[in-house]
Design a protein around this motif. Structure first.
Motif, PDB file in Angstrom:
ATOM      1  N   VAL A 148     -40.297 -49.002  77.970  1.00  0.00           N
ATOM      2  CA  VAL A 148     -41.736 -49.013  78.215  1.00  0.00           C
ATOM      3  C   VAL A 148     -42.376 -47.959  77.319  1.00  0.00           C
ATOM      4  O   VAL A 148     -41.848 -46.853  77.199  1.00  0.00           O
ATOM      5  N   GLY A 152     -47.510 -47.335  78.940  1.00  0.00           N
ATOM      6  CA  GLY A 152     -47.359 -48.640  79.578  1.00  0.00           C
ATOM      7  C   GLY A 152     -47.378 -48.566  81.093  1.00  0.00           C
ATOM      8  O   GLY A 152     -47.038 -47.540  81.684  1.00  0.00           O
ATOM      9  N   ASP A 230     -43.382 -54.288  74.168  1.00  0.00           N
ATOM     10  CA  ASP A 230     -43.425 -53.487  75.380  1.00  0.00           C
ATOM     11  C   ASP A 230     -42.946 -54.348  76.556  1.00  0.00           C
ATOM     12  O   ASP A 230     -43.153 -55.558  76.578  1.00  0.00           O
ATOM     13  N   GLN A 281     -50.621 -52.685  78.725  1.00  0.00           N
ATOM     14  CA  GLN A 281     -50.697 -51.709  77.658  1.00  0.00           C
ATOM     15  C   GLN A 281     -52.149 -51.569  77.239  1.00  0.00           C
ATOM     16  O   GLN A 281     -52.997 -52.394  77.595  1.00  0.00           O
TER      17      GLN A 281
END
Length: 453
Positions: A148, A152, A230, A281
């Motif tokens: 991550v 995030g 991500d 994000q």
């Protein structure tokens, strides 16, 4: 060659390209758009059946990492959080030291000259550290590493979703990529002129549209996906199988390099993608920083072409699976080609119009305009259609006219991103093959404040 012959050649080129684009658009609808619209959520699993390790690579992320660690500890109290500091110059380490009394928060420190050699190297350090911490007799099939970004925010149900029978509940699945959403979509940027805030807000909205519709649909259509964004989940035993004696499962030169996904797939693991959960994000308000980010992403995928021989030689991939994976690696190159091919008829027409505008006008009025109209429509439709799809699946309160407007904005945005393929090619050609991370909005504000003081 006479003007009439010139026009005939131009019309022939336009019609040939139009026919090709028409077939491609029909295939796009059948293979990508319709399966995405028909997709329905699947049953969740039990997160408690697995052991979860969040890996947060950080380089000068002091402005955001504290909030991310607090969120992860509150949302996933049984998971471990590993913050990998890549020799930050700001207060990242001090922020993490504030969690020293929490046994589920761990700091992996890297120092120069062995630091700042790429996010892959940072993740490899964390992987080896987690392995040592777990011990020799740990169950690597039950352990899952979750990559991550420092800013995030994985959805609170993401571990249960990823534990489902068709994902990590299937022992043959080695990695999972979850949907990505933009947290600040619909939030106007504070400060600065009003026009800049409006344009920045539209840019963020289009990023959300792209990730939640076009990108998600393409990933669903592939069946196999490379976990390269991500919200990447990887089973520890799958990482073990490709880590090698040096303990390096991540070997790409950039975080967007599909190396890991290719090596997992060719080693016999399956990978999955789900839109049933997501990670948030931050979208970028700056077009310049966004294009730099997309150039970096394109660069990583472009380098993936070196894996084509491995893909087609693997006994673990079917012909269709190898073809889909190869297509994903070719995609940035096809965008590059599009920037050269798509404008050709328009440039030639413009050149002729500059020298003989009357002849061009008469030729268009005589019926040639229909070919150019269809050509332009087929060039726009694959992008514009995602506006109404976004409204149907993600933003039902958005008006239809506004959704269509988002679609046209996405077409402009996608064209700009295609142009970003050129610096992705030029950068390694100039001997600059290492990419720095793109600052987010929060980090940029923090940096600006620091400069002011």
């Amino acid at each position: 060659m006479t003007p009439v012959a010139d026009f005939d050649v131009l019309l022939g080129i336009t019609r040939a390209l139009t026919s090709t684009m028409g077939v491609a658009f029909a295939a796009y609808l059948v293979l990508v758009v319709l399966p995405y619209l028909r997709h329905r959520p699947r049953p969740h699993g039990r997160a408690a059946d697995f052991e979860w390790h969040f890996l947060l690579p950080c380089r000068d992320e002091g402005a955001v990492v504290g909030g991310t660690v607090r969120y992860l500890r509150e949302a996933f109290p049984d998971a471990h959080v590993w913050v990998i500091d890549d020799d930050s110059d700001d207060g990242t380490v001090d922020v993490v030291h504030g969690f020293r009394d929490d046994p589920h928060v761990h700091l992996v420190r890297r120092r120069r000259p062995h630091a700042r050699t790429g996010k892959g190297d940072a993740l490899n350090d964390a992987y080896r550290t987690v392995k040592l911490w777990m011990g020799r007799h740990a169950d690597a099939d039950r352990a899952v590493a979750v990559v991550v970004d420092a800013g995030g925010r994985p959805a609170r149900d993401c571990l249960d979703v990823c534990a489902a029978e068709h994902l990590f509940g299937d022992p043959g699945v080695g990695a999972v990529q979850v949907d990505v959403r933009v947290a600040n979509a619909g939030v106007r940027q504070a400060g600065g002129p009003r026009w800049r805030g409006v344009l920045g807000g539209l840019l963020v909205r289009v990023q959300d549209l792209e990730l939640r519709t076009a990108v998600a649909a393409i990933r669903l259509s592939r069946g196999t996906t490379s976990p390269d964004g991500d919200g990447r989940f990887a089973r520890l035993s799958a990482l073990d199988s490709v880590a090698g004696p040096a303990g390096r499962p991540w070997r790409g030169s950039s975080p967007e390099d599909p190396e890991l996904g290719v090596r997992l797939l060719t080693a016999g693991w399956r990978t999955g993608f789900t839109t049933d959960t997501h990670v948030h994000q931050e979208g970028l308000h700056s077009l310049r920083r966004l294009l730099a980010q997309r150039a970096r992403t394109g660069h990583g995928t472009m380098r993936g072409l070196r894996h084509v021989r491995r893909i087609w030689a693997s006994p673990h991939l079917s012909a269709s699976g190898a073809a889909k994976l190869t297509c994903s690696l070719v995609q940035p190159w096809s965008r590059l080609l599009a920037t050269l091919v798509y404008p050709v008829p328009l440039l030639v027409l413009g050149q002729r119009a500059a020298h003989a505008p009357g002849e061009v006008w008469a030729w268009l009025v005589d019926g040639a305009w229909t070919s150019f109209a269809v050509y332009g429509m087929l060039g726009l439709l694959p992008f514009v259609l995602w506006g109404p799809v976004y409204r149907a699946r993600c933003a039902p309160t958005t008006g239809l006219a506004r959704a269509i407007g988002y679609g046209f904005l996405y077409a402009i945005y996608a064209s700009a991103c295609c142009l970003a393929s050129w610096p992705a090619v030029a950068r390694p050609a100039r001997g600059r093959d290492r990419w720095a991370e793109t600052c987010g909005n929060t980090e940029r504000i923090a940096a600006d404040v620091a400069l002011d003081h």
